[in-house]
Scaffold this active site. Structure first.
Site, PDB file in Angstrom:
ATOM      1  CD  GLU A  66      -2.866  -0.939   2.444  1.00 11.35           C
ATOM      2  OE1 GLU A  66      -4.048  -0.583   2.287  1.00 11.35           O
ATOM      3  OE2 GLU A  66      -2.368  -1.208   3.555  1.00 11.35           O
ATOM      4  CE1 TYR A  76     -18.341  25.928  -3.695  1.00 12.47           C
ATOM      5  CE2 TYR A  76     -18.610  25.805  -6.066  1.00 12.47           C
ATOM      6  CZ  TYR A  76     -19.121  26.089  -4.821  1.00 12.47           C
ATOM      7  OH  TYR A  76     -20.402  26.528  -4.698  1.00 12.47           O
ATOM      8  CD  GLU A  91      -9.087   5.394  11.533  1.00  9.84           C
ATOM      9  OE1 GLU A  91      -9.796   4.462  11.946  1.00  9.84           O
ATOM     10  OE2 GLU A  91      -8.126   5.203  10.744  1.00  9.84           O
ATOM     11  CE  LYS A 126      -6.595   1.246   2.277  1.00  9.69           C
ATOM     12  NZ  LYS A 126      -5.752   1.064   3.484  1.00  9.69           N
TER      13      LYS A 126
END
Length: 125
Positions: free
Chosen positions: A22, A54, A74, A100
């Protein structure tokens, strides 16, 4: 009264995760943002200076999410919340959802992720 600016489906390639592949290869994450602010001034003046851009939110979010590799979603979402609250004084609070979709879980699932809300002035319960 609370008004909301939202950005959904912001796709960012990053290297967050606990597993080695990852952090080496990375994967696609999808972010949804809700920025709680007061839009009463900009709803009258029609001036960008009276609201939150934005495109600036997207740039700030992308940089905060990608610039450091975190083990946990987190923490990555916390970095985004801190950056938004720091860069945009008009934003009272922000809700961030991090999806995810390719999490390394041995199961068939539609989505996995986290949702967190951070405010400039935490409420006391």
């Amino acid at each position: 009264m609370t008004d909301t600016i939202f950005i959904t489906g912001l796709s960012i390639h990053a290297r967050h995760g606990v597993l080695e592949h990852e952090t080496e290869v990375g994967q696609r994450f999808v972010l949804d943002l809700e920025l709680y602010t007061d839009l009463s001034e900009s709803s009258r003046t029609d001036r960008l200076a009276d609201t939150v851009s934005y495109s600036e939110v997207v740039a700030t979010t992308t940089a905060a999410f990608k610039n450091t590799n975190y083990k946990l979603l987190e923490r990555a979402a916390g970095a985004v919340a801190d950056a938004i609250l720091s860069h945009f004084p008009r934003v009272r609070a922000v809700k961030i959802t991090v999806h995810k979709p390719h999490a390394p879980i041995a199961a068939i699932f539609d989505d996995v992720g986290i949702m967190l809300t951070r405010s400039r002035h935490p409420t006391h319960g």
